[in-house]
Design a protein around this motif. Structure first.
Motif, PDB file in Angstrom:
ATOM      1  N   GLU A 113       0.865  -1.182   0.000  1.00 54.02           N
ATOM      2  CA  GLU A 113       0.000   0.000   0.000  1.00 54.02           C
ATOM      3  C   GLU A 113       0.902   1.233   0.000  1.00 54.02           C
ATOM      4  OE1 GLU A 113      -2.934  -0.034   3.093  1.00 54.02           O
ATOM      5  OE2 GLU A 113      -3.163  -2.190   2.975  1.00 54.02           O
ATOM      6  N   ARG A 114       1.400   1.597  -1.145  1.00 49.95           N
ATOM      7  CA  ARG A 114       2.365   2.700  -1.233  1.00 49.95           C
ATOM      8  C   ARG A 114       1.694   4.012  -0.839  1.00 49.95           C
ATOM      9  NH1 ARG A 114       5.516   5.535  -5.472  1.00 49.95           N
ATOM     10  NH2 ARG A 114       7.677   5.560  -4.738  1.00 49.95           N
ATOM     11  N   PRO A 115       2.281   4.710   0.140  1.00 52.39           N
ATOM     12  CA  PRO A 115       1.650   5.962   0.591  1.00 52.39           C
ATOM     13  C   PRO A 115       1.466   6.957  -0.550  1.00 52.39           C
ATOM     14  CG  PRO A 115       3.386   5.282   2.104  1.00 52.39           C
ATOM     15  CD  PRO A 115       3.468   4.379   0.921  1.00 52.39           C
ATOM     16  N   GLU A 116       0.393   7.718  -0.442  1.00 54.38           N
ATOM     17  CA  GLU A 116       0.038   8.707  -1.469  1.00 54.38           C
ATOM     18  C   GLU A 116       1.172   9.698  -1.712  1.00 54.38           C
ATOM     19  OE1 GLU A 116      -2.750  12.720  -1.762  1.00 54.38           O
ATOM     20  OE2 GLU A 116      -2.702  11.508   0.070  1.00 54.38           O
ATOM     21  N   CYS A 117       1.883  10.076  -0.619  1.00 51.61           N
ATOM     22  CA  CYS A 117       2.911  11.108  -0.777  1.00 51.61           C
ATOM     23  C   CYS A 117       4.067  10.637  -1.659  1.00 51.61           C
ATOM     24  CB  CYS A 117       3.426  11.551   0.583  1.00 51.61           C
ATOM     25  SG  CYS A 117       4.257  10.264   1.526  1.00 51.61           S
ATOM     26  N   ALA A 149       3.778   8.505  -4.206  1.00 49.81           N
ATOM     27  CA  ALA A 149       3.274   8.583  -5.585  1.00 49.81           C
ATOM     28  C   ALA A 149       3.297  10.030  -6.067  1.00 49.81           C
ATOM     29  CB  ALA A 149       1.853   8.014  -5.644  1.00 49.81           C
ATOM     30  N   TRP A 150       2.968  10.965  -5.165  1.00 51.88           N
ATOM     31  CA  TRP A 150       3.014  12.388  -5.518  1.00 51.88           C
ATOM     32  C   TRP A 150       4.454  12.801  -5.843  1.00 51.88           C
ATOM     33  CZ3 TRP A 150       5.401  16.693  -3.315  1.00 51.88           C
ATOM     34  CH2 TRP A 150       4.979  17.937  -3.810  1.00 51.88           C
ATOM     35  N   LEU A 163       2.014  19.437  -1.166  1.00 52.29           N
ATOM     36  CA  LEU A 163       1.161  18.430  -0.530  1.00 52.29           C
ATOM     37  C   LEU A 163       1.341  18.549   0.975  1.00 52.29           C
ATOM     38  CD1 LEU A 163      -0.757  15.972  -0.920  1.00 52.29           C
ATOM     39  CD2 LEU A 163       1.295  14.519  -0.925  1.00 52.29           C
ATOM     40  N   LEU A 190       0.512  16.851   4.639  1.00 51.77           N
ATOM     41  CA  LEU A 190       0.146  15.589   5.280  1.00 51.77           C
ATOM     42  C   LEU A 190      -0.233  15.853   6.730  1.00 51.77           C
ATOM     43  CD1 LEU A 190       3.069  13.330   4.009  1.00 51.77           C
ATOM     44  CD2 LEU A 190       0.799  13.554   3.003  1.00 51.77           C
TER      45      LEU A 190
END
Length: 483
Positions: A264-268, A270-271, A352, A354
């Motif tokens: 579950e690769r963190p959204e950050c 991928a950003w 971004l 968090l």
């Protein structure tokens, strides 16, 4: 491991604070790699919280099945609310009262199997237990050699003065092995009168750090060679021969995390994948660091004016209770209330924000990250050094002000954010320094130095490197102790 057929057990004792379990876990892995069994002895956190220490320990234990975790039978916690004593004094006494239970546990391990006891820097009362049982005892100092050098020399400095150090302000103090240290940058609690009970007890605790058979320090030789050499200088503590100091670090998490996290690769992350190389400033003040609401708004203004890409971890502003702040998990921040109106919308394309947490090691090792605004906690400092990322230094407390001096004056991979020592940093300063590190000529020099240090980390940790050699020397010294 050469000890016949008996596999020996190392007992690690991080004491009352869950914040010290993480670094001790990294040390445990080094022992495991050398063929030892490891048991980490824990005490129940004295304050129950919504995200209790037990929950943290369960997570650490689940991800480290090779380490045995043993929780000592609980004793009644201190009355933090009803006592007039400083919370830290209550914590020291709380830890001391566990000596009897620690002794019982150590006695349950056959002596020929018990390799050594390694204690946290705030568990020095346990030295008495080890001495009574004739067990080799070592301090694990989770901060750097520079800090250890200052703390080792402080008792003699204070003993020579009639008053405290507070009135000296920013006047530089000379300590062997480190750059001149502004008096104001010493740990806040020791700037008061040397006769203060808290100051006296802190001095005793730090003096006992070097009353053990040796000190394992979370650093590497080329990073702090002068500080490490200072311990062998007779002038360090006149009239005393200090024990050996072993630089065995950096002991930090590796990028990549567990398989579960990878799934579950963190959204950050991928950003960050979508951002240009070395273009993002990462802002994070550690797991316990937080800032007042007015300062959060000022940061937002500075970042926005800079026009730079950013990844920012925002935490709910802390309360005033130091003990609860240390043990309790704060609620998620309300970004709409904390940040300037429209900020999130205006910066959506290149920033971004968090809430509360980020996978810091993975972020620092991402190619898109070019600068790190940090509180200069030693773990965060080592993680940035190992990732080759320059730092913008914003210390908040503890030994972080000293680390800021080491980073900006000695190590050469940090730049200070002016205003940190007055408690407020202006938007203009944030804007200017972020641009300097990401775009300016001085930033290029910092990045070059950071890249050199990253290489030095790799060399220290490889087979035959200085940190591995230091650990092997430590093992040899323990063996000689037992013979």
């Amino acid at each position: 491991m050469d000890n016949g057929s008996v596999k020996q057990t190392v007992v690690l004792y991080p004491g009352g604070g869950v914040g010290h379990v993480g670094p001790m876990t990294h040390l445990a892995k080094v022992f495991l790699r050398h063929g030892y069994d490891v048991t980490m002895v824990l005490v129940e956190p004295p304050i129950k919280s919504t995200d209790s220490g037990a929950g943290f320990v369960e997570r650490v234990a689940a991800s480290n099945p090779s380490i045995t975790f043993h929780v000592l039978p609980p004793i009644p916690p201190p009355d933090f609310a009803g006592s007039t004593k400083h919370p830290f004094l209550l914590m020291l006494e709380f830890t001391r009262q566990y000596n009897e239970k620690l002794e019982s546990f150590l006695c349950s391990i056959p002596r020929e199997r018990l390799h050594s006891l390694v204690i946290d820097m705030f568990c020095t009362q346990a030295i008495d237990v080890a001495t009574k049982l004739h067990v080799p005892v070592y301090t694990f100092f989770a901060s750097g050699a520079g800090t250890l050098a200052v703390l080792t020399q402080l008792p003699a400095l204070l003993a020579s003065r009639q008053t405290g150090l507070k009135e000296l302000g920013d006047a530089p103090l000379e300590f062997l092995g480190v750059p001149p240290m502004p008096a104001s940058h010493l740990i806040r609690e020791i700037l008061e009168s040397p006769d203060d009970e808290l100051c006296r007890n802190l001095m005793k605790a730090w003096k006992r750090n070097t009353d053990t058979d040796g000190v394992l320090v979370n650093t590497f030789y080329t990073l702090e060679s002068q500080a490490l050499q200072a311990f062998r200088d007779p002038k360090c503590v006149p009239g005393e021969v200090l024990p050996p100091v072993y630089s065995i670090g950096p002991l930090i998490s590796k990028a990549g995390g567990t398989d579960e996290e990878a799934a579950e690769r963190p959204e950050c992350l991928a950003w960050l994948d979508a951002q240009p190389e070395r273009s993002v400033v990462f802002l994070c003040w550690g797991s316990k660091g937080s800032l007042p609401e007015a300062q959060i708004k000022e940061i937002a203004a500075g970042i926005e004016k800079s026009g730079q890409r950013f990844l920012w971890v925002v935490r709910t502003p802390a309360g005033t209770d130091d003990v609860k702040r240390y043990f309790e998990q704060r609620p998620e921040p309300d970004l709409d209330a904390l940040l300037p109106e429209g900020f999130l919308e205006r910066t959506k394309g290149h920033g971004l924000v968090l809430k509360t947490w980020a996978p810091q090691v993975d972020v620092l090792n991402h190619p898109a990250v070019g600068a790190f605004v940090t509180h200069c906690g030693w773990n965060s400092t080592l993680e940035a050094i190992a990732a080759g990322v320059p730092m913008l230094c914003w210390p908040l407390g503890a030994e972080q002000f000293m680390n800021k001096v080491f980073l900006t004056v000695d190590i050469g991979t940090g730049v200070e954010l002016q205003g940190y020592n007055t408690g407020f940093i202006k938007a203009e300063e944030i804007e200017a320094k972020v641009r300097l590190v990401l775009e300016g000529e001085e930033g290029k020099e910092l990045r070059t130095r950071a890249a050199e240090l990253k290489k030095e980390v790799e060399e220290a940790l490889e087979d035959g490197g200085s940190s591995q050699a230091a650990f092997l020397l430590f093992l040899s010294d323990v063996k000689n102790f037992s013979q």
